[in-house]
Design a protein around this motif. Sequence first.
Motif, PDB file in Angstrom:
ATOM      1  N   LYS A  31     -19.231 -63.318 -78.788  1.00  0.00           N
ATOM      2  CA  LYS A  31     -18.812 -64.665 -78.422  1.00  0.00           C
ATOM      3  C   LYS A  31     -17.426 -65.012 -78.948  1.00  0.00           C
ATOM      4  N   VAL A  32     -17.168 -64.701 -80.220  1.00  0.00           N
ATOM      5  CA  VAL A  32     -15.883 -65.079 -80.823  1.00  0.00           C
ATOM      6  C   VAL A  32     -14.738 -64.389 -80.091  1.00  0.00           C
ATOM      7  N   ARG A  33     -14.901 -63.106 -79.845  1.00  0.00           N
ATOM      8  CA  ARG A  33     -13.852 -62.364 -79.130  1.00  0.00           C
ATOM      9  C   ARG A  33     -13.694 -62.895 -77.708  1.00  0.00           C
ATOM     10  N   LYS A  34     -14.795 -63.255 -77.066  1.00  0.00           N
ATOM     11  CA  LYS A  34     -14.725 -63.811 -75.717  1.00  0.00           C
ATOM     12  C   LYS A  34     -13.928 -65.106 -75.707  1.00  0.00           C
ATOM     13  N   TYR A  35     -14.194 -65.989 -76.688  1.00  0.00           N
ATOM     14  CA  TYR A  35     -13.479 -67.261 -76.733  1.00  0.00           C
ATOM     15  C   TYR A  35     -12.000 -67.032 -77.019  1.00  0.00           C
ATOM     16  N   PHE A  36     -11.694 -66.070 -77.872  1.00  0.00           N
ATOM     17  CA  PHE A  36     -10.292 -65.735 -78.137  1.00  0.00           C
ATOM     18  C   PHE A  36      -9.609 -65.269 -76.858  1.00  0.00           C
ATOM     19  N   ASN A  37     -10.302 -64.441 -76.094  1.00  0.00           N
ATOM     20  CA  ASN A  37      -9.728 -63.937 -74.844  1.00  0.00           C
ATOM     21  C   ASN A  37      -9.505 -65.068 -73.835  1.00  0.00           C
ATOM     22  N   ASN A  51     -15.879 -60.313 -71.936  1.00  0.00           N
ATOM     23  CA  ASN A  51     -17.041 -60.880 -72.640  1.00  0.00           C
ATOM     24  C   ASN A  51     -17.931 -59.788 -73.206  1.00  0.00           C
ATOM     25  N   LYS A  90     -17.445 -58.082 -76.147  1.00  0.00           N
ATOM     26  CA  LYS A  90     -17.341 -57.846 -77.586  1.00  0.00           C
ATOM     27  C   LYS A  90     -17.727 -59.059 -78.413  1.00  0.00           C
ATOM     28  N   LEU A  98      -8.396 -57.129 -72.752  1.00  0.00           N
ATOM     29  CA  LEU A  98      -8.625 -57.625 -74.112  1.00  0.00           C
ATOM     30  C   LEU A  98     -10.080 -57.487 -74.544  1.00  0.00           C
ATOM     31  N   GLY A  99     -10.958 -57.150 -73.628  1.00  0.00           N
ATOM     32  CA  GLY A  99     -12.374 -56.984 -73.966  1.00  0.00           C
ATOM     33  C   GLY A  99     -13.305 -57.864 -73.169  1.00  0.00           C
ATOM     34  N   TYR A 140      -7.536 -60.616 -69.402  1.00  0.00           N
ATOM     35  CA  TYR A 140      -8.877 -60.902 -69.932  1.00  0.00           C
ATOM     36  C   TYR A 140      -9.712 -59.633 -70.104  1.00  0.00           C
TER      37      TYR A 140
END
Length: 504
Positions: A322-328, A318, A320, A315-316, A312
């Motif tokens: 919201k979208v990147r956070k949800y992807f992670n 939280n 980068k 990968l970045g 987690y």
Amino acid sequence: MMGYTSLEFAFLVLAGLLISSLVRQQGRQWVLLAVSLVFMSMAGGQWTVVFWFISTVAGFLAARLLTACPASGGEQAGSGFHGVPGHLGKRWLLFAAVAFQLGLLAYFKYANLPHYILEAWGELTGRPYEFEEAERISLLGISFYTLMIIGYEIDVYRGETAAVRSLPAFSLFTGYFGHFVQGPIDTYQETGQSLACPGKVSFGDVQAGSLEILAGLFKKLVVSERLSVIVDTVYGDFASYKGWYLLFAAVAFSLQLYTDFSGCMDVVAGVSRLFGVRVAKNFRQPYFSESISEFWRRWHITLGAFLRKYVYIPLGGNRKGKVRKYFNIVAVFFLSGLWHGGRWTFIIGTGLLQCAYMIAGEILEPLFSWFYRLSKIRRDSVVMKSVRRVRTFLLVTIGFVLFRADSLTMAGGILTGMFGASCYPEYGEGVFCCGLGRADFGVLLVSLAILLFMSVWREKYGEKPVVAGEGRRTALCFASLFAVLLFGFYGRGYDTAAFIYSRF
């Protein structure tokens, strides 16, 4: 097969404790290593020992090579590369070391994954896909020690842990009987040092360790085994049950899984304490959680910590958007489900469905906050806390239905059957058609009440003992032993190795 509830394991532990008391403190790690090798051989067989040793030697050598790689003067430990050849070599060495460990894990555990994908697609499209599973040697503990070795290699690469100079010391860390079968997924910083130099054991440690062992045996033999009768009866003939009987079995499995897994953790923590070793805590009253995210911070804590630290955050996290956070989050939970097994019942039940809950909860949080402000209901009231805890438990239970089911079709049949009119097979009467007689059902209810009391106590007071004074704690040990001996499921015909997580 030797298990944590077998007499063979008890005799092995007693022999180890006796020998440990006769040797100097520096020699205790050799006793622990010998006990671990005997346990590994008797519980998993020769191939488990062989491939564990291959993974251990590979991890040991990789860490030594990572330490020997040249470093750039301007680069901090664990930071990115800046075109320095030495660091490129170090980076590729880490990649090769991790790939080797994952390759062994994939070969023995995920050989049938492509077939499972096609099987799930066939269930969804109504076109059954049949295949013969590729046979592989069953290696005990590979899912757990592989992650520990990978975490250790990454920590050495980052400079967070010094490479171990002794192969026996590193072998004890990866093969220690206390976390080999079902975890916890310990780190070398937390447990490796404790194993290399076990601490002195006081009478208080003996009392506390004995109580932990008995608490684990109580959860497993008295509670979990009775719950398993209900679950196996209903799930084994799920088409004959409808309505609340299926819901009852689903709730029973959630409780069974917790008492089985946490019971194992209590046993190994208690035994470790008798040897002067502390292992990581893996559970913290998970069914008191008020949200899915909180649940996964309390359940299988060490797996969650591993995925957070090594997946987690790299990968970045939280940081980068919201979208990147949800992807992670999706990536973490997909890997969590995949780690449990290649079947989609695992990937969805303990993976994708859980991350869908978590993301939906975060998106809907402003709506919940608006509701509390508008209704003037206190969010921290006992009633609302209870509502949120029940909601979280039911959501998790839905995921555990998939976890327990043999296929997506079976899971769908159970979940949809819950909404039908309640019925059960002709050979039963009410709740007692689920396999347990009246006496065993009564013991189960009393046992669950005791566990609830202990959980409420720990939630409120932490690890503070329920009773004070050495004499009272000794009396509690004898009372717990009596309860396990009187009400436990064991003896001829009982499978002492059947902890649920031992197959992962």
